[in-house]
Motif scaffolding. Structure first.
Motif, PDB file in Angstrom:
ATOM      1  N   ASP A   1      45.823  35.148  30.371  1.00  0.00           N
ATOM      2  CA  ASP A   1      44.761  34.219  30.761  1.00  0.00           C
ATOM      3  C   ASP A   1      43.675  35.023  31.449  1.00  0.00           C
ATOM      4  N   ASP A   2      42.413  34.733  31.139  1.00  0.00           N
ATOM      5  CA  ASP A   2      41.337  35.477  31.802  1.00  0.00           C
ATOM      6  C   ASP A   2      41.094  34.948  33.210  1.00  0.00           C
ATOM      7  N   SER A   3      41.515  33.716  33.445  1.00  0.00           N
ATOM      8  CA  SER A   3      41.323  33.159  34.785  1.00  0.00           C
ATOM      9  C   SER A   3      42.486  33.586  35.683  1.00  0.00           C
ATOM     10  N   ALA A   4      42.154  34.325  36.745  1.00  0.00           N
ATOM     11  CA  ALA A   4      43.201  34.874  37.600  1.00  0.00           C
ATOM     12  C   ALA A   4      44.053  33.777  38.233  1.00  0.00           C
ATOM     13  N   SER A   5      43.427  32.673  38.619  1.00  0.00           N
ATOM     14  CA  SER A   5      44.197  31.632  39.306  1.00  0.00           C
ATOM     15  C   SER A   5      45.212  31.003  38.352  1.00  0.00           C
ATOM     16  N   MET A   6      44.793  30.741  37.114  1.00  0.00           N
ATOM     17  CA  MET A   6      45.716  30.159  36.141  1.00  0.00           C
ATOM     18  C   MET A   6      46.844  31.143  35.818  1.00  0.00           C
TER      19      MET A   6
ATOM     20  N   PHE B   1      47.400  29.137  45.208  1.00  0.00           N
ATOM     21  CA  PHE B   1      46.482  29.673  44.197  1.00  0.00           C
ATOM     22  C   PHE B   1      45.052  29.195  44.410  1.00  0.00           C
ATOM     23  N   HIS B   2      44.878  28.304  45.384  1.00  0.00           N
ATOM     24  CA  HIS B   2      43.547  27.696  45.547  1.00  0.00           C
ATOM     25  C   HIS B   2      42.461  28.711  45.874  1.00  0.00           C
ATOM     26  N   GLN B   3      42.769  29.633  46.801  1.00  0.00           N
ATOM     27  CA  GLN B   3      41.748  30.597  47.204  1.00  0.00           C
ATOM     28  C   GLN B   3      41.243  31.387  45.996  1.00  0.00           C
ATOM     29  N   VAL B   4      42.174  31.890  45.203  1.00  0.00           N
ATOM     30  CA  VAL B   4      41.786  32.650  44.009  1.00  0.00           C
ATOM     31  C   VAL B   4      40.960  31.761  43.088  1.00  0.00           C
ATOM     32  N   PHE B   5      41.411  30.514  42.973  1.00  0.00           N
ATOM     33  CA  PHE B   5      40.709  29.583  42.095  1.00  0.00           C
ATOM     34  C   PHE B   5      39.262  29.380  42.553  1.00  0.00           C
ATOM     35  N   PHE B   6      39.086  29.163  43.869  1.00  0.00           N
ATOM     36  CA  PHE B   6      37.736  28.933  44.369  1.00  0.00           C
ATOM     37  C   PHE B   6      36.853  30.158  44.127  1.00  0.00           C
ATOM     38  N   GLU B   7      37.395  31.321  44.427  1.00  0.00           N
ATOM     39  CA  GLU B   7      36.614  32.545  44.214  1.00  0.00           C
ATOM     40  C   GLU B   7      36.176  32.648  42.764  1.00  0.00           C
TER      41      GLU B   7
ATOM     42  N   CYS C   1      25.432  21.253  42.028  1.00  0.00           N
ATOM     43  CA  CYS C   1      26.288  20.129  42.389  1.00  0.00           C
ATOM     44  C   CYS C   1      27.750  20.568  42.445  1.00  0.00           C
ATOM     45  N   LEU C   2      28.160  21.319  41.429  1.00  0.00           N
ATOM     46  CA  LEU C   2      29.541  21.811  41.383  1.00  0.00           C
ATOM     47  C   LEU C   2      29.833  22.730  42.558  1.00  0.00           C
ATOM     48  N   ARG C   3      28.850  23.575  42.854  1.00  0.00           N
ATOM     49  CA  ARG C   3      29.037  24.516  43.945  1.00  0.00           C
ATOM     50  C   ARG C   3      29.284  23.749  45.248  1.00  0.00           C
ATOM     51  N   GLU C   4      28.508  22.683  45.435  1.00  0.00           N
ATOM     52  CA  GLU C   4      28.688  21.890  46.650  1.00  0.00           C
ATOM     53  C   GLU C   4      30.035  21.175  46.644  1.00  0.00           C
ATOM     54  N   MET C   5      30.383  20.641  45.484  1.00  0.00           N
ATOM     55  CA  MET C   5      31.674  19.952  45.386  1.00  0.00           C
ATOM     56  C   MET C   5      32.801  20.893  45.770  1.00  0.00           C
ATOM     57  N   LEU C   6      32.762  22.092  45.183  1.00  0.00           N
ATOM     58  CA  LEU C   6      33.837  23.049  45.424  1.00  0.00           C
ATOM     59  C   LEU C   6      33.859  23.494  46.877  1.00  0.00           C
ATOM     60  N   ALA C   7      32.650  23.690  47.433  1.00  0.00           N
ATOM     61  CA  ALA C   7      32.590  24.102  48.838  1.00  0.00           C
ATOM     62  C   ALA C   7      33.176  23.015  49.727  1.00  0.00           C
ATOM     63  N   SER C   8      32.855  21.766  49.420  1.00  0.00           N
ATOM     64  CA  SER C   8      33.402  20.669  50.219  1.00  0.00           C
ATOM     65  C   SER C   8      34.917  20.639  50.115  1.00  0.00           C
TER      66      SER C   8
ATOM     67  N   SER D   1      35.121  33.771  52.860  1.00  0.00           N
ATOM     68  CA  SER D   1      36.407  34.008  52.222  1.00  0.00           C
ATOM     69  C   SER D   1      37.047  35.250  52.831  1.00  0.00           C
ATOM     70  N   SER D   2      38.334  35.203  52.986  1.00  0.00           N
ATOM     71  CA  SER D   2      38.977  36.293  53.689  1.00  0.00           C
ATOM     72  C   SER D   2      39.662  37.262  52.739  1.00  0.00           C
ATOM     73  N   SER D   3      39.741  36.918  51.476  1.00  0.00           N
ATOM     74  CA  SER D   3      40.335  37.873  50.549  1.00  0.00           C
ATOM     75  C   SER D   3      39.237  38.650  49.843  1.00  0.00           C
ATOM     76  N   ILE D   4      39.639  39.718  49.197  1.00  0.00           N
ATOM     77  CA  ILE D   4      38.639  40.595  48.595  1.00  0.00           C
ATOM     78  C   ILE D   4      39.164  41.118  47.266  1.00  0.00           C
ATOM     79  N   ARG D   5      38.260  41.305  46.313  1.00  0.00           N
ATOM     80  CA  ARG D   5      38.664  41.868  45.038  1.00  0.00           C
ATOM     81  C   ARG D   5      38.334  43.338  45.030  1.00  0.00           C
ATOM     82  N   VAL D   6      39.288  44.133  44.646  1.00  0.00           N
ATOM     83  CA  VAL D   6      39.078  45.573  44.714  1.00  0.00           C
ATOM     84  C   VAL D   6      39.237  46.182  43.328  1.00  0.00           C
ATOM     85  N   ASP D   7      38.296  47.062  43.028  1.00  0.00           N
ATOM     86  CA  ASP D   7      38.339  47.829  41.805  1.00  0.00           C
ATOM     87  C   ASP D   7      39.633  48.648  41.788  1.00  0.00           C
ATOM     88  N   THR D   8      40.355  48.649  40.684  1.00  0.00           N
ATOM     89  CA  THR D   8      41.609  49.403  40.639  1.00  0.00           C
ATOM     90  C   THR D   8      41.390  50.892  40.859  1.00  0.00           C
TER      91      THR D   8
END
Lengths: 120, 700
Positions: free
Chosen positions: A8-13, B8-14, B97-104, B313-320
């Motif tokens: 899956d390309d979406s990390a959360s999924m 998984f929510h945090q990853v999802f939001f990011e 609109c989506l951005r606001e929804m997700l932020a809320s 956000s407190s997590s971070i994505r790091v280049d391998t």
């Protein structure tokens, strides 16, 4: 326990799927898209492939078609995860060699149940 | 099994916010006349992913909303729908609109349902808009497509009625085609599932199996007659066979009755009904839907401006690659450590050379390791820059100005904390350039400039700093006007001669604003003084270079990281303090006699003809000196804070070093005049001075 390739390309999924499967005791490897998956599938043999459909670089249906062409994946169950409830995409997947599908959204229980169907 | 989905929510939001950014920049680059299918595809995929994820993680509102977007984008992707500017604008509004929804949702607040409903209506209006132009051809095939479905449904209903009439079971004839196995489906699995529904009896028909030497083991030559006893609906059975539909011949019949009664006449009647009903409904619904978009699209652009407070956000994505470098470094350190361990065992003096070499190596590796770790926190500045094309697009169209935005050095890396905090000041500065800097097209043409103004946003590294420049080719700052304004507001004295630089600095004074009238673009009650304070609180500074009629350049210097600081250690009595190197202008050796006492205003030092206010560090921190007696000699460290020079009187200068900043607030509490603490090589704690804070403190 059976080994599964989760694509899956979406990390959360992907995390959700792999976490669920690992919690159930499966040996799971993740891939980010079709290209990544095809490469990983040739490095080791998986007992099952679970893939998203809409992905960059190589989509899930093409991935299934490519995998089916490999002798070692000729009879391996491959499930596609799709957001479309219509039959069109599913039939396209079937024609490419998909064993079956799951329609998103699904919960971990549904995922495991479906997987049990193909892995026994 | 129960799995906590919230992990998984945090990853999802990011992921969502990244997706939204991709959608936004895609939509902005979308050329309405000549659509690049790859761009549309990217936008579609982002919407698709958000929809899939939000459904899975239980954010139904988001899923429903993105579904509409997805449908619209899908039609654009297939070429079924033309890409028009109004549609793109509505989609851009939807991104907001989506951005606001997700932020809320992320902040566990209620979603603004009114705004969502408005955007939704606007989207649906676009979606249905085209249908209205070609009502008949589009609507009609749809209905015809649906017709067979209805037929099936009707058939099922009749069958089920049979079922309900007391029939307890089914006869299934299952005859797979030769290729069934090649989709990974196994008849045994199907039987196992059927067996779960009721009592299954399977009879295999092997008459089609060829002779052994003709047998292809990859083909399925068997067929089955199945009997399933139990209170099972035909739908449940069909569900089980749904994956092999088209790969086999399948007949499902109730046990007692030989054949399904075909309810043909009934179905036709139903079909006829629908064919009349549906188009009528569509036509009737249109006027209402069309009325809505006008209101919604106009409100959109402004909506995003006020609400930017998203939980950091407190997590971070790091280049391998960075992780690999880190692992590599750790390996080196481990090797050096074991080498030193070997030297330490049975140590004799002749091994001193080896020991020194080892320690030198360890030092080098520690430094590299530090570098690699710091690198993990580094993000490209494009995380901030990527929002600005949209901002410029929206505001310039609102102001009727023609402006292009140029981004340079987007890959310049900077600490994550800086990235998060620099956004607001930059937004303010860019709004200023758009509003006050760039002239109206007519004005530009009259001045012999190109009609389209340019704003360049540039980032690059210099020394241990990142420099961000906002360069516009607008009207520039008018020195006379600035001076007049400052005089009028009583911010400066008439007799004082100011240098060019000092005049520009006036802009940063609290209560100063050059715009004759505040517009809703830049004048939002936040002045340039706040911008400067924010940047200083990050340990940076800001400067202006301007040429009347040619343009203005605003340069922001920021430390690359907030975790490590280049410091000058100074001794005050028994204590050691760290002064950030960035704020030091120079240091001068003095004796007590050289200071002048000014009645009621403290002490000053005459530095090249100017009076420099002096802050005694011993006094302000009430330092006791038991070991070191008070001396008549000292050092003035000239620092720049709050735009003015000031001298810190200390006992002596010690070394310059990089110090790791430890938060005082997290470990103790906030102390005015101190920005943090660090641990020195000997294990003692030294406070890091907050230069602007100390200057403020001394004024009081």
């Amino acid at each position: 326990m059976a080994s599964i390739l989760a694509v899956d390309d979406s990390a959360s999924m992907r995390k959700m799927v792999s976490f669920t499967l690992r919690a159930a005791g499966y040996d799971v490897e993740e891939a980010e898209d079709g290209v990544d998956a095809l490469q990983k599938a040739q490095v080791r043999q998986f007992d099952c492939v679970v893939t998203d459909v809409n992905m960059p670089n190589k989509d899930g249906i093409t991935l299934i078609r490519d995998l089916r062409a490999l002798p070692q994946y000729k009879f391996i169950p491959m499930l596609m995860l799709t957001t479309e409830s219509g039959m069109e995409k599913k039939m396209e997947g079937k024609a490419a060699g998909a064993t079956g599908w799951m329609v998103k959204p699904f919960n971990p229980d549904q995922l495991l149940k479906t997987l049990l169907k193909v892995l026994g | 099994m129960s799995i906590d989905m919230s992990q998984f929510h945090q990853v999802f939001f990011e992921e969502c916010f990244e997706g939204l950014e991709a959608m936004e920049s895609g939509l902005l680059t979308l050329d309405v006349g000549d659509v690049d299918s790859e761009v549309i595809n990217t936008i579609f995929r982002a919407a698709h992913s958000i929809k899939g994820g939000s459904g899975t993680f239980g954010f139904t509102v988001v899923a429903e909303y993105t579904h509409i977007m997805e449908t619209l984008l899908d039609e654009m992707r297939d070429g079924r729908r033309q890409v028009t500017q109004p549609a793109v604008n509505v989609l851009l509004g939807s991104v907001d609109c989506l951005r606001e929804m997700l932020a809320s949702i992320q902040n566990e607040q209620d979603v603004d349902e009114v705004s969502v409903a408005q955007h939704k209506a606007a989207l649906e209006a676009v979606l249905n808009g085209v249908v209205s132009e070609v009502v008949v051809p589009v609507a009609a095939p749809k209905v015809i497509n649906e017709a067979p479905k209805v037929q099936v449904a009707a058939a099922e209903v009749t069958v089920q009625e049979d079922d309900d009439a007391g029939e307890q079971g089914w006869k299934i004839s299952f005859c797979p085609y030769l290729d069934l196995l090649k989709t990974g489906n196994d008849p045994v699995r199907l039987f196992r599932e059927l067996n779960e529904l009721g009592e299954l009896t399977a009879t295999v028909n092997a008459q089609d199996v060829p002779k052994f030497y003709e047998l292809d083991p990859e083909e399925c030559n068997l067929s089955w007659d199945l009997k399933l006893v139990g209170n099972v609906s035909s739908d449940e059975i069909k569900e089980i066979f749904s994956w092999v539909e088209g790969d086999c011949e399948l007949e499902i019949q109730p046990i007692a009755k030989p054949k399904v009664i075909k309810p043909a006449p009934v179905v036709e009647a139903v079909q006829a009904d629908i064919e009349i009903d549906e188009p009528a409904q569509i036509v009737a619904a249109e006027p209402e839907i069309i009325a809505k978009p006008v209101i919604d699209t106009k409100k959109d652009p402004e909506a995003d401006a006020s609400k930017t407070a998203v939980k950091a956000s407190s997590s971070i994505r790091v280049d391998t690659e960075k992780i690999d470098a880190l692992i590599n470094m750790v390996g080196e350190v481990v090797i050096t450590q074991s080498m030193l361990g070997l030297v330490g065992e049975n140590f004799t003096m002749d091994k001193v050379g080896q020991l020194k070499r080892g320690l030198a190596q360890l030092e080098r590796h520690t430094r590299d390791l530090q570098q690699s770790v710091m690198n993990i926190r580094m993000l490209p500045i494009s995380f901030v820059f990527s929002r600005f094309p949209r901002l410029v697009h929206d505001i310039s169209s609102k102001l009727n100005k023609k402006i292009t935005l140029k981004l340079v050095g987007e890959n310049t890396e900077v600490d994550k904390a800086v990235v998060e905090l620099i956004n607001d000041p930059l937004v303010h500065l860019i709004r200023n350039s758009l509003d006050h800097g760039i002239e109206m097209p007519e004005e530009r043409i009259a001045a012999g400039k190109p009609e389209t103004g340019t704003i360049e946003l540039k980032a690059y590294h210099r020394g241990g700093h990142i420099v961000i420049e906002i360069i516009d080719d607008g009207r520039g700052l008018n020195k006379d006007k600035l001076l007049a304004k400052a005089l009028e507001k009583g911010l400066i004295d008439e007799n004082i001669q100011l240098t060019e630089k000092q005049i520009y600095e006036l802009i940063f004074m609290p209560g100063f604003s050059t715009a004759e009238q505040l517009t809703d673009i830049s004048g939002r009650g936040v002045g340039m003084d706040v911008v400067r304070r924010n940047i200083q609180s990050l340990g940076g500074n800001i400067e202006i270079i301007s040429e009347l009629g040619k343009g203005t350049t605003i340069a922001i210097h920021l430390p690359l990281t907030l975790a490590i600081l280049d410091g000058q250690s100074v001794a005050v009595g028994d204590e050691i303090y760290i002064v950030p190197l960035v704020s030091i202008v120079e240091s001068i050796n003095i004796t007590e006699k050289m200071l002048n006492k000014v009645a009621g205003k403290g002490e000053t030092f005459r530095l090249r003809g100017e009076y420099l206010p002096i802050i005694r560090m011993r006094g302000i921190f009430n330092v006791q000196s038991i070991n070191k007696p008070k001396s008549t000699e000292g050092v003035i460290v000239v620092v720049e804070g709050q735009g003015a020079l000031c001298g810190f009187l200390v006992d002596e200068l010690l070394g310059q070093q990089q110090v790791v900043i430890k938060s005082l607030e997290a470990n103790y509490r906030r102390v005015e005049g101190v920005s943090g603490a660090t641990i020195l090589g000997d294990g003692s704690v030294a406070l890091i001075l907050d230069v602007p804070g100390l200057v403020r403190l001394s004024v009081r």
